[in-house]
Scaffold this motif. Structure first.
Motif, PDB file in Angstrom:
ATOM      1  N   ASP A   1       0.501 -12.463  -0.068  1.00 24.44           N
ATOM      2  CA  ASP A   1      -0.664 -12.314   0.806  1.00 24.44           C
ATOM      3  C   ASP A   1      -1.972 -12.122   0.047  1.00 24.44           C
ATOM      4  O   ASP A   1      -3.045 -12.212   0.654  1.00 24.44           O
ATOM      5  CB  ASP A   1      -0.433 -11.128   1.752  1.00 24.44           C
ATOM      6  CG  ASP A   1       0.798 -11.358   2.611  1.00 24.44           C
ATOM      7  OD1 ASP A   1       0.783 -12.313   3.405  1.00 24.44           O
ATOM      8  OD2 ASP A   1       1.776 -10.609   2.460  1.00 24.44           O
TER       9      ASP A   1
ATOM     10  N   CYS B   1      -0.062  -7.993  -3.455  1.00 24.03           N
ATOM     11  CA  CYS B   1       1.077  -8.759  -2.949  1.00 24.03           C
ATOM     12  C   CYS B   1       0.897 -10.216  -3.375  1.00 24.03           C
ATOM     13  O   CYS B   1      -0.117 -10.829  -3.057  1.00 24.03           O
ATOM     14  CB  CYS B   1       1.154  -8.670  -1.427  1.00 24.03           C
ATOM     15  SG  CYS B   1       2.459  -9.741  -0.760  1.00 24.03           S
TER      16      CYS B   1
ATOM     17  N   TYR C   1       7.231  -3.518  -3.381  1.00 26.09           N
ATOM     18  CA  TYR C   1       7.366  -4.041  -4.738  1.00 26.09           C
ATOM     19  C   TYR C   1       7.571  -2.916  -5.738  1.00 26.09           C
ATOM     20  O   TYR C   1       6.905  -1.889  -5.691  1.00 26.09           O
ATOM     21  CB  TYR C   1       6.107  -4.829  -5.118  1.00 26.09           C
ATOM     22  CG  TYR C   1       5.896  -6.054  -4.268  1.00 26.09           C
ATOM     23  CD1 TYR C   1       6.660  -7.203  -4.472  1.00 26.09           C
ATOM     24  CD2 TYR C   1       4.958  -6.070  -3.233  1.00 26.09           C
ATOM     25  CE1 TYR C   1       6.485  -8.323  -3.694  1.00 26.09           C
ATOM     26  CE2 TYR C   1       4.772  -7.191  -2.441  1.00 26.09           C
ATOM     27  CZ  TYR C   1       5.543  -8.316  -2.675  1.00 26.09           C
ATOM     28  OH  TYR C   1       5.372  -9.431  -1.894  1.00 26.09           O
TER      29      TYR C   1
ATOM     30  N   CYS D   1       3.191  -3.794   0.810  1.00 26.81           N
ATOM     31  CA  CYS D   1       2.116  -4.695   1.241  1.00 26.81           C
ATOM     32  C   CYS D   1       1.771  -4.391   2.700  1.00 26.81           C
ATOM     33  O   CYS D   1       2.667  -4.303   3.541  1.00 26.81           O
ATOM     34  CB  CYS D   1       2.573  -6.142   1.105  1.00 26.81           C
ATOM     35  SG  CYS D   1       1.408  -7.302   1.857  1.00 26.81           S
TER      36      CYS D   1
ATOM     37  N   VAL E   1       0.455  -6.297   4.806  1.00 24.95           N
ATOM     38  CA  VAL E   1       0.607  -7.486   5.648  1.00 24.95           C
ATOM     39  C   VAL E   1       2.086  -7.822   5.881  1.00 24.95           C
ATOM     40  O   VAL E   1       2.573  -7.802   7.011  1.00 24.95           O
ATOM     41  CB  VAL E   1      -0.135  -8.709   5.036  1.00 24.95           C
ATOM     42  CG1 VAL E   1       0.064  -9.954   5.900  1.00 24.95           C
ATOM     43  CG2 VAL E   1      -1.614  -8.392   4.850  1.00 24.95           C
ATOM     44  N   CYS E   2       2.823  -8.121   4.810  1.00 24.57           N
ATOM     45  CA  CYS E   2       4.225  -8.534   4.975  1.00 24.57           C
ATOM     46  C   CYS E   2       5.204  -7.363   4.928  1.00 24.57           C
ATOM     47  O   CYS E   2       6.389  -7.534   5.203  1.00 24.57           O
ATOM     48  CB  CYS E   2       4.604  -9.589   3.934  1.00 24.57           C
ATOM     49  SG  CYS E   2       4.620  -8.978   2.230  1.00 24.57           S
TER      50      CYS E   2
HETATM   51 ZN   LIG Z   1       2.493  -9.240   1.453  1.00 19.96          ZN
END
Ligand SMILES: [Zn+2]
Length: 174
Positions: free
Chosen positions: A70, A67, A60, A53, A55-56
């Protein structure tokens, strides 16, 4: 419940039918989607590929393409090692229809190194009562000619001999 009344001519020769078996069958086609298809096609090449992801930064596997925290696409692909840590497991002792494994066997959540979500798979080559949280395991693949776009391309995971992982490294995935 009221009794079933039989005609006189059947009273001595037949039992009323109280239950019948009706075999049911449901055929369906699972569309894996773009992200999972890419993952499964990599598995057919004996590779494990997750997605990160933006953002975070969580990785995965198998990727779903987005995500869940997010809500943004996860397009960065990460080549993953074939080793991980058992974060949780279940010893299966109950035979059920269609089950082909010899009992008891262990189904476990395995956090591959560098990922943030565990993958479910089998643990073998170790007695069921010795499987434990933190155990380090490695993937055992089917022979190359049997590889395909399915997680069954990994026969199971087995202990890889490394010392147990520190609980801190997987506590968020128990
Ligand atoms: Zn994320």
């Amino acid at each position: 419940m009221s009794d079933i009344v039989l005609p006189d001519r059947l009273r001595d020769v037949a039992e009323p039918v109280r239950r019948i078996r009706t075999p049911a069958r449901l055929d369906y086609v699972f569309m894996a989607g773009k992200a999972t298809s890419r993952f499964l096609n990599a598995v057919a090449e004996k590779r494990l590929v997750g997605q990160r992801c933006p953002v975070c930064r969580k990785v995965y596997v198998p990727p779903r393409g987005v995500c869940p925290t997010d809500g943004v696409p996860t397009e960065e692909e990460i080549e993953l090692p074939h080793v991980g840590t058992v974060t949780s497991f279940c010893v299966v002792n109950v035979q059920f229809y269609g089950q082909v494994m010899e009992l008891p066997y262990v189904s476990a959540l395995i956090l591959l190194d560098g990922t943030d979500i565990p993958l479910m798979h089998l643990i073998q080559e170790v007695p069921a009562d010795q499987v434990h949280m933190g155990m380090r395991v490695e993937a055992v693949w089917v022979p190359d000619e049997e590889l395909g776009p399915t997680l069954e391309s990994i026969k199971y995971f087995r202990p890889n001999g490394e010392p147990d992982a520190d609980y801190e490294t997987y506590k968020d995935n128990v």
